[in-house]
Design an enzyme around this catalytic site. Structure first.
Site, PDB file in Angstrom:
ATOM      1  N   HIS A   1       0.827  -1.208   0.000  1.00 15.55           N
ATOM      2  CA  HIS A   1       0.000   0.000   0.000  1.00 15.55           C
ATOM      3  C   HIS A   1       0.862   1.260   0.000  1.00 15.55           C
ATOM      4  CE1 HIS A   1      -4.312  -1.341   0.968  1.00 15.55           C
ATOM      5  NE2 HIS A   1      -3.644  -2.409   0.580  1.00 15.55           N
TER       6      HIS A   1
ATOM      7  N   GLY B   1       4.979   5.892  -4.530  1.00 16.00           N
ATOM      8  CA  GLY B   1       6.250   5.176  -4.438  1.00 16.00           C
ATOM      9  C   GLY B   1       6.585   4.714  -3.027  1.00 16.00           C
TER      10      GLY B   1
ATOM     11  N   ASP C   1       8.050   5.256  -0.121  1.00 11.98           N
ATOM     12  CA  ASP C   1       8.636   6.390   0.590  1.00 11.98           C
ATOM     13  C   ASP C   1       8.131   6.544   2.017  1.00 11.98           C
ATOM     14  OD1 ASP C   1       6.060   7.185   0.100  1.00 11.98           O
ATOM     15  OD2 ASP C   1       6.572   9.076  -0.894  1.00 11.98           O
TER      16      ASP C   1
ATOM     17  N   HIS D   1      -1.196 -12.881  -0.995  1.00 11.70           N
ATOM     18  CA  HIS D   1      -2.405 -13.274  -0.265  1.00 11.70           C
ATOM     19  C   HIS D   1      -2.318 -14.696   0.270  1.00 11.70           C
ATOM     20  CE1 HIS D   1      -5.187 -10.020  -2.267  1.00 11.70           C
ATOM     21  NE2 HIS D   1      -4.388  -9.529  -1.336  1.00 11.70           N
ATOM     22  N   THR D   2      -1.211 -15.368   0.035  1.00 11.52           N
ATOM     23  CA  THR D   2      -1.031 -16.709   0.595  1.00 11.52           C
ATOM     24  C   THR D   2      -0.872 -16.653   2.117  1.00 11.52           C
ATOM     25  OG1 THR D   2       0.207 -18.779   0.390  1.00 11.52           O
ATOM     26  CG2 THR D   2       1.488 -16.756   0.380  1.00 11.52           C
TER      27      THR D   2
ATOM     28  N   ASP E   1      -5.819 -17.690   2.768  1.00 16.53           N
ATOM     29  CA  ASP E   1      -5.465 -19.056   2.384  1.00 16.53           C
ATOM     30  C   ASP E   1      -5.939 -19.974   3.501  1.00 16.53           C
ATOM     31  OD1 ASP E   1      -4.299 -21.510   1.945  1.00 16.53           O
ATOM     32  OD2 ASP E   1      -2.256 -20.765   1.711  1.00 16.53           O
TER      33      ASP E   1
END
Length: 327
Positions: free
Chosen positions: A62, A68, A70, A190-191, A243
């Site tokens: 995110h 970028g 930062d 997302h695993t 998962d």
């Protein structure tokens, strides 16, 4: 007109110039204990809070996708500025990710004050945590400066949402220079981790007028989710593992689950339906080595996206606040 090619070259060289200032041994002399301190902090945090790895990986993603890599997502809002973390899509970012960065930064400030940026702490901590839970090792180039801007208004359109179409998601990634295979590989994050019930409630309660549950979701899986999320409107913190088979292990089970109707999010399941992404999902489901290699390359590329160096940023004293109140 004769100057146009030179101007174009100079414009294209700006991000490359920033990246060239990064190196894996950036702190070797400035803060030689950097890697040891990060490793010890994240190990302690992950042992005490096993969802830290997933939370930190999501926080890093995110951060990088908006302005970028930062550290702008770490900034707290104040009376004059609504920061990135207060955008609605960031409200669900787990506190463990923020906490591990604060702990590491505090320890580093005691050892080498004013040297290590918060964005470097987040990048290194993410890699170490991914590796800790079974994921691949990849190089982290260091030397980022912390950004000077963090506005909630800049978030929309830069992060994929669970209700986005595959066209919309691909467009977001392509706008930042990522290919479709790189997008699918990064989705493999997302695993590990979990999603709040509200993010997939439409698939189990309100899919369509004729069928409240997505028929492509495994029936037993859907039934279990309905039971789990029955009161999600009363308790918005209710959540489920992304998962369901190996929730705490970084592996390729996520892709196998998608093919079995065990995918949680609508946007994830969509990758098994689209002709552009389905072959990649199938490949990763059967070949974990290839997934790990592609995920590593994609993370190395993501980690240098939009980095700030030199006077384009600063080394924050506190990760949740700019050094200057005027920034």
């Amino acid at each position: 007109m004769a100057h146009f090619p030179l101007l174009l070259f100079l414009l294209l060289s700006i991000p490359l110039a920033a990246q060239s200032k990064l190196s894996t041994d950036y702190y070797a002399k400035k803060c030689p204990d950097f890697q040891r301190i990060i490793r010890e902090i994240v190990t302690e945090k992950q042992i005490s809070n096993p969802t830290t790895a997933a939370g930190t990986l999501r926080l890093f993603f995110h951060d990088c996708m908006v302005e970028g890599c930062d550290g702008s997502v770490l900034i707290a809002s104040n009376h004059v500025n609504s920061a990135e973390r207060d955008s609605d899509i960031n409200h669900s970012l787990p506190g463990d990710g923020f906490d591990v960065v604060v702990r590491a930064k505090t320890a580093l400030e005691l050892t080498c004050p004013g040297i290590v940026s918060c964005s470097d702490v987040l990048a290194q901590a993410t890699r170490d945590l991914v590796t800790m839970v079974g994921g691949p090792f990849y190089e982290v180039r260091l030397g980022r400066k912390d950004g000077l801007i963090s506005k909630s208004s800049l978030v929309e359109g830069n992060l994929p949402r669970v209700n986005h179409t595959m066209d919309q998601i691909i467009k977001i990634f392509e706008s930042k220079g990522f290919s479709i295979p790189e997008m699918v590989a990064l989705s493999g994050g997302h695993t590990i981790g979990f999603s709040h019930c509200k993010e997939f409630s439409d698939r189990i309660f309100n899919f369509s007028k004729s069928n409240p549950t997505d028929p492509e979701m495994h029936p037993k899986f859907a039934a279990a989710l309905k039971k789990l999320c029955g009161n999600y409107t009363i308790d918005p913190s209710m959540s489920a593992f992304n998962d369901v088979m190996t929730p705490g292990k970084f592996d390729n089970m996520y892709y196998q689950n998608l093919q079995r109707g065990l995918g949680l999010l609508r946007s994830d399941h969509a990758m098994t339906k689209d002709v552009r992404t389905r072959p990649i999902v199938q490949k990763y489901a059967t070949n974990q080595k290839e997934f790990f290699e592609d995920f590593s390359h994609a993370m190395e590329k993501l980690s240098v996206y939009g980095v700030k160096t030199g006077n384009k940023g600063e080394v924050r004293r506190r990760c949740d606040a700019f050094n200057s109140i005027n920034t």
